[in-house]
Design a protein around this motif. Structure first.
Motif, PDB file in Angstrom:
ATOM      1  N   GLU A 148       2.125  16.824  -5.152  1.00 44.05           N
ATOM      2  CA  GLU A 148       1.034  15.904  -4.789  1.00 44.05           C
ATOM      3  C   GLU A 148       1.551  14.796  -3.882  1.00 44.05           C
ATOM      4  OE1 GLU A 148      -2.182  12.787  -6.789  1.00 44.05           O
ATOM      5  OE2 GLU A 148      -0.979  14.107  -8.074  1.00 44.05           O
ATOM      6  N   SER A 149       2.758  14.274  -4.200  1.00 41.34           N
ATOM      7  CA  SER A 149       3.342  13.217  -3.385  1.00 41.34           C
ATOM      8  C   SER A 149       3.544  13.673  -1.946  1.00 41.34           C
ATOM      9  CB  SER A 149       4.672  12.783  -3.998  1.00 41.34           C
ATOM     10  OG  SER A 149       5.298  11.800  -3.209  1.00 41.34           O
ATOM     11  N   ARG A 152       0.100  14.015  -0.177  1.00 39.37           N
ATOM     12  CA  ARG A 152      -0.489  12.721   0.180  1.00 39.37           C
ATOM     13  C   ARG A 152       0.285  12.048   1.300  1.00 39.37           C
ATOM     14  NH1 ARG A 152      -1.866   9.204  -5.035  1.00 39.37           N
ATOM     15  NH2 ARG A 152      -2.628   7.848  -3.370  1.00 39.37           N
ATOM     16  N   ALA A 155      -0.746  13.370   4.540  1.00 39.52           N
ATOM     17  CA  ALA A 155      -2.097  12.965   4.941  1.00 39.52           C
ATOM     18  C   ALA A 155      -2.154  11.517   5.424  1.00 39.52           C
ATOM     19  CB  ALA A 155      -3.072  13.167   3.780  1.00 39.52           C
ATOM     20  N   HIS A 156      -1.107  10.729   5.190  1.00 36.31           N
ATOM     21  CA  HIS A 156      -1.117   9.321   5.604  1.00 36.31           C
ATOM     22  C   HIS A 156      -1.130   9.204   7.130  1.00 36.31           C
ATOM     23  CE1 HIS A 156      -0.754   8.102   1.579  1.00 36.31           C
ATOM     24  NE2 HIS A 156       0.552   7.959   1.471  1.00 36.31           N
ATOM     25  N   ASP A 160      -1.779   3.856   7.662  1.00 35.60           N
ATOM     26  CA  ASP A 160      -1.472   3.922   6.232  1.00 35.60           C
ATOM     27  C   ASP A 160      -0.011   3.561   5.993  1.00 35.60           C
ATOM     28  OD1 ASP A 160      -4.028   4.755   5.483  1.00 35.60           O
ATOM     29  OD2 ASP A 160      -3.529   6.881   5.677  1.00 35.60           O
ATOM     30  N   TRP A 204       0.006   5.156  -3.535  1.00 34.20           N
ATOM     31  CA  TRP A 204       0.264   5.784  -2.249  1.00 34.20           C
ATOM     32  C   TRP A 204       0.755   7.236  -2.329  1.00 34.20           C
ATOM     33  CZ3 TRP A 204      -1.585   3.731   1.994  1.00 34.20           C
ATOM     34  CH2 TRP A 204      -1.801   2.351   2.057  1.00 34.20           C
ATOM     35  N   THR A 206       1.706   9.424  -5.942  1.00 29.77           N
ATOM     36  CA  THR A 206       1.333  10.255  -7.084  1.00 29.77           C
ATOM     37  C   THR A 206       1.272   9.389  -8.328  1.00 29.77           C
ATOM     38  OG1 THR A 206       1.920  12.234  -8.358  1.00 29.77           O
ATOM     39  CG2 THR A 206       3.733  10.855  -7.629  1.00 29.77           C
TER      40      THR A 206
END
Length: 256
Positions: A148-149, A152, A155-156, A160, A204, A206
């Motif tokens: 997940e980390s 994400r 996706a930043h 961000d 930011w 997980t």
């Protein structure tokens, strides 16, 4: 002593075909022949073969190697200087290719989809160590939290990352001030900073329950590459990694 072509090939780590080729090119003619007409090499031939292989390993052509061996007055030093310069140029080119490959791998391992210029602009001295990113992926790549980390992080946007790093810098300034002032790691101030760090990770990257936060903090002490992601080397103090780790554990105990 005389040696057959097969024996010489075994000694030198070359093929019989290569020795035949050297013979035809006039580089290495065997000193003798057997009664059946087979090539026989002397100790002097082996010494010459060593010289040939040395120059070939440096990248000399057969013609250049032949010229060096044929004429002792040939300026070998100039040839070696030229080869040295060329090898350095090749090394520099290969190093650039290595850096390109590392940047490509880094994007895959860290999930930070920014150009090198954008990375410098956003991260400054805080740099992702590719070897650590790779080790972390091998160590935790199977875990849902790590996956997940990474997702994400990928996706930043640049904005961000800019906001994330601004938050991290402000937090780091408070941590350094507390450490320099001698605040205890299990005091309210520093435990509060540990909790803020845990929430930063959750916000930011997980969800970061206290037990996961402790494992992350333990890694800061065990691996300098991990701690450099939190505090760049120029801002580190002796014992700061253990100070933060102790605060994280104290905060985790408080949080239950």
């Amino acid at each position: 002593m005389s040696y057959s072509v097969g024996q010489v090939a075994g000694f030198a780590g070359v093929t019989v075909r290569t020795l035949h080729h050297y013979d035809k090119a006039g580089l290495l003619a065997p000193s003798d022949r057997s009664a059946a007409g087979y090539r026989l090499y002397s100790d002097a031939d082996l010494a010459r073969l060593q010289q040939i292989l040395f120059y070939r390993e440096l990248g000399f052509s057969l013609e250049e190697t032949g010229a060096v061996l044929a004429d002792p007055r040939d300026d070998v030093l100039d040839r070696l200087r030229s080869r040295h310069r060329l090898l350095n140029e090749q090394i520099a080119r290969l190093q650039r290719l290595v850096e390109v490959a590392e940047r490509a791998m880094e994007v895959r391992r860290t999930g930070v989809e920014l150009t090198p210029e954008e990375r410098f602009e956003v991260f400054g001295e805080v740099a992702f160590d590719l070897s650590y990113a790779t080790d972390a992926h091998l160590k935790w790549g199977h875990s849902a939290g790590h996956q997940e980390s990474m997702a994400r992080a990928a996706a930043h946007t640049k904005e961000d990352w800019r906001q994330l790093m601004a938050e991290a810098a402000a937090w780091r300034e408070q941590l350094l001030a507390a450490f320099d002032a001698g605040a205890p790691p299990d005091g309210e101030l520093v435990m509060g900073l540990a909790e803020e760090h845990r929430r930063h990770i959750g916000r930011w990257f997980t969800p970061c329950p206290p037990e996961m936060h402790c494992r992350i903090a333990d890694d800061y002490v065990a691996d300098a590459r991990a701690f450099a992601l939190v505090v760049p080397a120029s801002e580190q103090r002796p014992g700061l990694d253990r100070f933060l780790c102790a605060a994280v554990h104290a905060n985790a105990e408080r949080e239950g």
